[in-house]
Design a protein around this motif. Sequence first.
Motif, mmCIF file in Angstrom:
data_model
loop_
_atom_site.group_PDB
_atom_site.id
_atom_site.type_symbol
_atom_site.label_atom_id
_atom_site.label_comp_id
_atom_site.label_asym_id
_atom_site.label_seq_id
_atom_site.Cartn_x
_atom_site.Cartn_y
_atom_site.Cartn_z
ATOM 1 N N LYS A 42 0.880 -1.093 -0.070
ATOM 2 C CA LYS A 42 0.158 0.021 0.025
ATOM 3 C C LYS A 42 0.810 1.257 0.070
ATOM 4 N N ASN A 43 1.981 1.227 0.627
ATOM 5 C CA ASN A 43 2.899 2.414 0.650
ATOM 6 C C ASN A 43 3.911 2.667 -0.204
ATOM 7 N N LEU A 44 4.059 1.782 -1.152
ATOM 8 C CA LEU A 44 5.160 1.937 -2.358
ATOM 9 C C LEU A 44 4.674 2.982 -3.214
ATOM 10 N N PRO A 45 5.470 3.807 -3.512
ATOM 11 C CA PRO A 45 5.131 5.065 -4.070
ATOM 12 C C PRO A 45 4.936 4.997 -5.623
ATOM 13 N N PHE A 46 3.917 4.231 -5.951
ATOM 14 C CA PHE A 46 3.485 3.963 -7.395
ATOM 15 C C PHE A 46 1.967 3.864 -7.429
ATOM 16 N N SER A 47 1.583 3.876 -8.813
ATOM 17 C CA SER A 47 0.037 3.718 -9.014
ATOM 18 C C SER A 47 -0.453 2.361 -8.527
ATOM 19 N N GLY A 48 -1.562 2.163 -8.200
ATOM 20 C CA GLY A 48 -2.221 0.929 -7.752
ATOM 21 C C GLY A 48 -1.845 -0.223 -8.787
ATOM 22 N N PHE A 49 -1.931 0.072 -10.138
ATOM 23 C CA PHE A 49 -1.691 -1.027 -10.993
ATOM 24 C C PHE A 49 -0.136 -1.606 -10.871
ATOM 25 N N VAL A 50 0.910 -0.503 -10.836
ATOM 26 C CA VAL A 50 2.378 -1.026 -10.613
ATOM 27 C C VAL A 50 2.694 -1.483 -9.276
ATOM 28 N N ARG A 51 1.753 -1.066 -8.339
ATOM 29 C CA ARG A 51 1.934 -1.659 -6.938
ATOM 30 C C ARG A 51 1.398 -3.530 -6.992
ATOM 31 N N ASN A 52 0.660 -3.532 -7.694
ATOM 32 C CA ASN A 52 0.057 -5.003 -8.066
ATOM 33 C C ASN A 52 1.053 -5.654 -8.643
ATOM 34 N N ILE A 53 1.551 -5.284 -9.806
ATOM 35 C CA ILE A 53 2.568 -5.852 -10.577
ATOM 36 C C ILE A 53 3.906 -6.057 -9.708
ATOM 37 N N ILE A 54 4.031 -5.200 -8.928
ATOM 38 C CA ILE A 54 5.510 -5.369 -8.004
ATOM 39 C C ILE A 54 5.144 -6.402 -7.208
ATOM 40 N N SER A 55 3.910 -6.278 -6.458
ATOM 41 C CA SER A 55 3.477 -7.187 -5.320
ATOM 42 C C SER A 55 3.510 -8.765 -5.807
ATOM 43 N N ILE A 56 3.430 -8.927 -7.130
ATOM 44 C CA ILE A 56 3.381 -10.205 -7.714
ATOM 45 C C ILE A 56 4.711 -10.783 -7.990
ATOM 46 N N PHE A 57 5.587 -9.944 -8.703
ATOM 47 C CA PHE A 57 6.973 -10.169 -9.017
ATOM 48 C C PHE A 57 7.745 -10.169 -8.078
ATOM 49 N N LEU A 58 7.619 -9.685 -7.002
ATOM 50 C CA LEU A 58 8.506 -9.580 -5.701
ATOM 51 C C LEU A 58 8.051 -9.930 -4.349
ATOM 52 N N SER A 59 6.683 -10.921 -4.663
ATOM 53 C CA SER A 59 6.043 -11.416 -3.437
ATOM 54 C C SER A 59 6.887 -12.567 -2.610
ATOM 55 N N SER A 60 8.028 -13.266 -3.081
ATOM 56 C CA SER A 60 8.664 -13.963 -2.335
ATOM 57 C C SER A 60 9.875 -12.921 -1.375
#
Length: 82
Positions: A42-60
Motif C-alpha cells: 500500500k505504501n509503495l510510491p507507485f500507482s495501484g496497478f504498478v503496486r500490484n505488478i510489483i507485489s506479484i513479481f516480488l512477493s517472495s
Amino acid sequence: MFSNIKNQIKELAKNAVLVAEDELGSGAGQEKKKLAIEYIVKNLPFSGFVRNIISIFLSSFIDDVVEISVSYMKSLSKSEGV
C-alpha cells in the motif's frame, strides 16, 4: 530500478512490522505478517496497478524481508532487555 524498489521495500518492512505489532499485539503471527505485507504494498510510491505488478513479481522477496525485519526487531528487544 529493481534495486531501488527493493531498498524501498526493506525500509517499509521495518515500519510495517512495528505497525502490525502495534495493531495486533503479541501472537497472531500470520495475521501480523499479512498486515505487514499489505502495509508495504500500500505504501509503495507507485500507482495501484504498478503496486500490484510489483507485489506479484516480488512477493517472495517481500515475504523474506518481513521475516528478516521480524527477526531483527526480536533481536533488538532481547539485546535491550525489553
